[in-house]
Design a protein around this motif. Sequence first.
Motif, PDB file in Angstrom:
ATOM      1  N   ARG A  59       0.821  -1.207   0.000  1.00 57.68           N
ATOM      2  CA  ARG A  59       0.000   0.000   0.000  1.00 57.68           C
ATOM      3  C   ARG A  59       0.856   1.259   0.000  1.00 57.68           C
ATOM      4  NH1 ARG A  59      -1.454  -1.551   5.500  1.00 57.68           N
ATOM      5  NH2 ARG A  59       0.556  -2.512   5.092  1.00 57.68           N
ATOM      6  N   ASP A  60       0.278   2.338  -0.551  1.00 55.64           N
ATOM      7  CA  ASP A  60       0.852   3.673  -0.398  1.00 55.64           C
ATOM      8  C   ASP A  60       0.163   4.297   0.808  1.00 55.64           C
ATOM      9  OD1 ASP A  60       2.555   3.787  -2.623  1.00 55.64           O
ATOM     10  OD2 ASP A  60       0.906   4.323  -3.961  1.00 55.64           O
ATOM     11  N   PHE A  61       0.847   5.212   1.458  1.00 51.10           N
ATOM     12  CA  PHE A  61       0.229   5.910   2.582  1.00 51.10           C
ATOM     13  C   PHE A  61       0.192   7.403   2.321  1.00 51.10           C
ATOM     14  CE2 PHE A  61       2.257   2.100   4.467  1.00 51.10           C
ATOM     15  CZ  PHE A  61       1.093   1.440   4.827  1.00 51.10           C
ATOM     16  N   LEU A  62      -1.002   7.985   2.327  1.00 49.27           N
ATOM     17  CA  LEU A  62      -1.150   9.427   2.145  1.00 49.27           C
ATOM     18  C   LEU A  62      -0.827  10.130   3.465  1.00 49.27           C
ATOM     19  CD1 LEU A  62      -2.472   8.206  -0.317  1.00 49.27           C
ATOM     20  CD2 LEU A  62      -4.232   9.964  -0.205  1.00 49.27           C
ATOM     21  N   PRO A  63      -0.603  11.453   3.392  1.00 51.79           N
ATOM     22  CA  PRO A  63      -0.225  12.185   4.612  1.00 51.79           C
ATOM     23  C   PRO A  63      -1.154  11.898   5.805  1.00 51.79           C
ATOM     24  CG  PRO A  63       0.034  13.605   2.737  1.00 51.79           C
ATOM     25  CD  PRO A  63      -0.578  12.326   2.210  1.00 51.79           C
ATOM     26  N   GLU A  90      -5.417  15.260  12.369  1.00 52.52           N
ATOM     27  CA  GLU A  90      -5.612  15.806  11.022  1.00 52.52           C
ATOM     28  C   GLU A  90      -5.009  17.191  10.855  1.00 52.52           C
ATOM     29  OE1 GLU A  90      -9.624  15.676   9.844  1.00 52.52           O
ATOM     30  OE2 GLU A  90      -9.797  13.510  10.106  1.00 52.52           O
ATOM     31  N   GLU A 128      -2.812   9.291   6.464  1.00 49.89           N
ATOM     32  CA  GLU A 128      -2.582   7.932   6.959  1.00 49.89           C
ATOM     33  C   GLU A 128      -1.260   7.843   7.714  1.00 49.89           C
ATOM     34  OE1 GLU A 128      -4.831   5.308   3.590  1.00 49.89           O
ATOM     35  OE2 GLU A 128      -3.067   6.431   2.963  1.00 49.89           O
TER      36      GLU A 128
END
Length: 458
Positions: free
Chosen positions: A12-16, A363, A18
Amino acid sequence: MAQKPAIPKGTRDFLPAEVAKRTYLFDTIKKVFRRYGFAPIETPSFELSTTLLGKYGEEGDRLIFRILNSGEKMRKADLEALAQDNLPRFANSLAEKALRYDLTVPFARFVVQHQNELNFPFKRYQIQPVWRADRPQHGRYQEFYQCDVDVVGSDSLLYEVELIQIFDEVLTNLQLPGFVIQINNRKILSGIAEVCGVAERIVDLTVAIDKLDKIGEQGVLDELAQKGFTETTLQQIKPLFDFKGSNTDKINLLRNYLANSEVGQKGLDELTYVLDTVAQLGLQRGQLDFEITLARGLNYYTGAIFEVKALDVKMGSICGGGRYDDLTALLGLKNLSGVGISFGADRIYDVLTELNLFPAELELSLDVLFVNFGEATLAQNLHLLKKTRAQGLAAEIYPSAAKLQKQLKYANDRKVRYVVMMGEEELLQDQLTLKEMESGLQQKLSQAELLTKFEQLS
RNA sequence: GAGGUUGUAGCUCAGUUGGUUAGAGCGUCGGAUUGUGGUUCCGAAGGUCGCGGGUUCGAGACCCGUCUUCCUCCCCA
């Protein structure tokens, strides 16, 4: 030609957003590990194949990612083995390196290799990715992080107690509402095998018993029969299915059942000590259950075995672990007992996501955005921005003098807490406008007042 | 490693027994007269229908292969 890019299955890629959550997860875990006196180490992501192969049982070897030899080393391929259809040997000749499958075996290697530089008992923690050539499913990935704590060089049961406290403290700190820490002891399982007269077949026996929950009593008996266990043995195993009740109830029943097994009694002694000590100290949210059927765990476990399951979610075990007396012996160092546990970070992440347990403030990535009003006011804004950053706040200025509407929308999307507007209007009065995004309230302040306010925040 | 399942715009999905230029919602971007976001209104962009073969006058729909998704085993965090 211009095909859409993709990543391999089970990765998987992880976005900011995440990564922010994962960082929170890792930090929470590390904090507890440190508090119990563990220090971090790191090992390479790949090891020599010989270090890993044969440590996880037959199934385990199949799931190890091998790294193909490159260049001249390809000539080492054992074509004879291929001709003889000996695929395992052929595979070994093609790959002399492999991605690590867990953190425990590389740690054992690490201890053997650095034994003269370490103080025993040696307590380390390690948070790094591991790889398994498994078929991906819900909660199963080919690349995932394990968070391990292990102690080697002591067979004290105090460490079993300590590790149970760590399970409880980490998962409680993560706000997980309920979880069960299952414990068993390999010596009890050995005792059972011994009493049933199948001491040498402990693995087949326990693997079948472990499935009791899933396939029921008859299912277990069928599987055992299929594996060649005799009717006499089956009859001896049957009483186990009725060993229910509290931890002490089960222990008492087993005391009797394992009366003729020395190793079995030893296992019960160990278990009793651990359960009693933990009970005296108390746990926060965890529930500690002696589970006779808990048999999983890698082959190298010799004493306590642990597994943790989160309540109210459909997810396999989120943590595992146990004691291993002979692991370093496989790598050349005898008489060094170890015990350790592992947190499955990715599964815990999935559980926390499903139960909506991540703190909302994760967040917030930016505290302050300065609106860009163009060249005339840029220099003064940049100076104030610099001072704001010096106070430890995350701050930035919009890169161009775009419409205010656009800049505020950007602030909104970034979930910025404050927007500073210092345009020509404000500067004429030696003031600025501070807007709090959530409430929408604005106030006029001097630069000094703003910095005083920010100082209180950081 | 065995068996099954899925794959259409950034996301969630429509797409009738194979038949014209493949649709919606959300999101994105632009606009609704001068420096005010999260609500509203208008408009626009965006798709080799996972990929490669095949059947057909014609395929997003059918067949084969391959990759991916999810599931059941095996095993495990």
